[in-house]
Design a protein around this motif. Structure first.
Motif, PDB file in Angstrom:
ATOM      1  N   THR A 156      26.152  -7.816 -20.060  1.00 27.62           N
ATOM      2  CA  THR A 156      25.031  -7.541 -20.951  1.00 27.62           C
ATOM      3  C   THR A 156      24.830  -6.044 -21.131  1.00 27.62           C
ATOM      4  O   THR A 156      25.357  -5.233 -20.357  1.00 27.62           O
ATOM      5  CB  THR A 156      23.702  -8.077 -20.382  1.00 27.62           C
ATOM      6  N   ILE A 157      24.032  -5.715 -22.125  1.00 26.84           N
ATOM      7  CA  ILE A 157      23.376  -4.414 -22.162  1.00 26.84           C
ATOM      8  C   ILE A 157      21.889  -4.740 -22.146  1.00 26.84           C
ATOM      9  O   ILE A 157      21.465  -5.798 -22.650  1.00 26.84           O
ATOM     10  CB  ILE A 157      23.747  -3.551 -23.383  1.00 26.84           C
ATOM     11  N   CYS A 158      21.097  -3.876 -21.541  1.00 28.09           N
ATOM     12  CA  CYS A 158      19.670  -4.157 -21.477  1.00 28.09           C
ATOM     13  C   CYS A 158      18.877  -2.882 -21.308  1.00 28.09           C
ATOM     14  O   CYS A 158      19.405  -1.843 -20.908  1.00 28.09           O
ATOM     15  CB  CYS A 158      19.346  -5.113 -20.341  1.00 28.09           C
ATOM     16  N   VAL A 159      17.597  -2.998 -21.634  1.00 32.02           N
ATOM     17  CA  VAL A 159      16.618  -1.954 -21.357  1.00 32.02           C
ATOM     18  C   VAL A 159      15.456  -2.613 -20.639  1.00 32.02           C
ATOM     19  O   VAL A 159      15.165  -3.799 -20.845  1.00 32.02           O
ATOM     20  CB  VAL A 159      16.138  -1.233 -22.640  1.00 32.02           C
ATOM     21  N   GLU A 160      14.810  -1.840 -19.767  1.00 32.95           N
ATOM     22  CA  GLU A 160      13.676  -2.327 -18.994  1.00 32.95           C
ATOM     23  C   GLU A 160      12.603  -1.254 -18.959  1.00 32.95           C
ATOM     24  O   GLU A 160      12.904  -0.063 -19.022  1.00 32.95           O
ATOM     25  CB  GLU A 160      14.103  -2.658 -17.560  1.00 32.95           C
ATOM     26  N   ASP A 161      11.360  -1.714 -18.838  1.00 27.17           N
ATOM     27  CA  ASP A 161      10.239  -0.794 -18.735  1.00 27.17           C
ATOM     28  C   ASP A 161       9.332  -1.264 -17.607  1.00 27.17           C
ATOM     29  O   ASP A 161       9.352  -2.445 -17.242  1.00 27.17           O
ATOM     30  CB  ASP A 161       9.473  -0.736 -20.058  1.00 27.17           C
ATOM     31  N   VAL A 162       8.545  -0.358 -17.065  1.00 25.72           N
ATOM     32  CA  VAL A 162       7.615  -0.685 -15.985  1.00 25.72           C
ATOM     33  C   VAL A 162       6.233  -1.025 -16.540  1.00 25.72           C
ATOM     34  O   VAL A 162       5.308  -1.253 -15.775  1.00 25.72           O
ATOM     35  CB  VAL A 162       7.538   0.455 -14.942  1.00 25.72           C
ATOM     36  N   GLU A 163       6.130  -1.073 -17.850  1.00 28.94           N
ATOM     37  CA  GLU A 163       4.899  -1.472 -18.543  1.00 28.94           C
ATOM     38  C   GLU A 163       5.231  -2.617 -19.489  1.00 28.94           C
ATOM     39  O   GLU A 163       6.348  -2.705 -19.991  1.00 28.94           O
ATOM     40  CB  GLU A 163       4.340  -0.297 -19.377  1.00 28.94           C
ATOM     41  N   PRO A 164       4.277  -3.520 -19.764  1.00 31.90           N
ATOM     42  CA  PRO A 164       4.525  -4.523 -20.801  1.00 31.90           C
ATOM     43  C   PRO A 164       4.869  -3.821 -22.108  1.00 31.90           C
ATOM     44  O   PRO A 164       4.357  -2.739 -22.400  1.00 31.90           O
ATOM     45  CB  PRO A 164       3.177  -5.254 -20.915  1.00 31.90           C
ATOM     46  N   ARG A 165       5.754  -4.433 -22.880  1.00 25.33           N
ATOM     47  CA  ARG A 165       6.288  -3.741 -24.042  1.00 25.33           C
ATOM     48  C   ARG A 165       6.531  -4.705 -25.199  1.00 25.33           C
ATOM     49  O   ARG A 165       7.298  -5.648 -25.061  1.00 25.33           O
ATOM     50  CB  ARG A 165       7.607  -3.114 -23.602  1.00 25.33           C
ATOM     51  N   PRO A 166       5.911  -4.494 -26.351  1.00 23.06           N
ATOM     52  CA  PRO A 166       6.216  -5.323 -27.511  1.00 23.06           C
ATOM     53  C   PRO A 166       7.499  -4.820 -28.183  1.00 23.06           C
ATOM     54  O   PRO A 166       7.462  -3.907 -29.001  1.00 23.06           O
ATOM     55  CB  PRO A 166       4.984  -5.135 -28.409  1.00 23.06           C
TER      56      PRO A 166
END
Length: 195
Positions: A156-166
């Motif tokens: 996969t490729i992915c992005v993640e955040d430590v805050e909820p994200r629309p």
């Protein structure tokens, strides 16, 4: 897909069954992928993080027992991950290149063979108990599979955040487009060992 019985640690085993894992591992070995970090993948992950304005991004290849982050972008401070991952002393923990399949969301993307959008992982019981939520602090995820011309989802490729994200439709289209771009580059790798 059903949940397995509780593990001794009290957590449910949430990792999906992956019947394609043996074929994927053979294909990854043939392409020389999944065993070492490569600058081209780190550069791709950095570009993905920039495009998505996300603190974390990865190019992940999924084996039978573990995930390998061939490309990794984190908000580094001297090699230590900023935010979320901490030691008992409260110091930042390094983000490694290997992780068990029971962690994270990428194994789900590979088995599903389609993009996964989690604007707030805590809204989804299947994912809210994932160790990355508590241990690293991941709150939102956007990932897409890397499917090559043989039809195998290599990772996969992915992005993640430590805050909820629309992430929205634009985020979904971006991650799918960039996954197709990288999958095309991986195809050329087979004929060009110097990739």
């Amino acid at each position: 897909m059903s949940y397995d019985p509780p593990r001794p640690s009290g957590r449910l085993l949430l990792t999906p069954e992956d019947k394609d894992a043996p074929a994927r591992v053979r294909r990854l070995r043939r392409l020389g992928l999944g065993e070492r970090a490569e600058p081209v993948f780190d550069a791709f992950a950095a570009r993905l993080a920039e495009v998505a304005a996300a603190p974390y991004s990865k190019v992940t290849f999924i084996g039978e027992e573990q995930q390998f982050f061939a490309g990794l972008h984190t908000p580094d401070r001297g090699g230590l991950a900023a935010g979320g991952a901490t030691t008992e002393d409260g110091d930042a923990r390094p983000v490694g290149r290997r992780m068990g399949r029971e962690y994270g969301f990428c194994p789900h993307v590979v088995v599903r063979r389609k993009a996964l959008v989690l604007e707030d992982v805590r809204d989804y019981p299947r994912f809210a108990g994932n160790p990355l939520v508590d241990e690293i602090g991941v709150r939102s995820y956007l990932g897409a599979p890397l499917i090559d011309s043989t039809g195998i989802a290599l990772g996969t490729i992915c992005v993640e955040d430590v805050e909820p994200r629309p992430w929205g439709k634009a985020g979904l289209e971006t991650i799918k487009s960039m996954a197709a771009e990288l999958a095309g580059q991986l195809e050329r790798r087979e004929g060009d060992p110097g990739f």
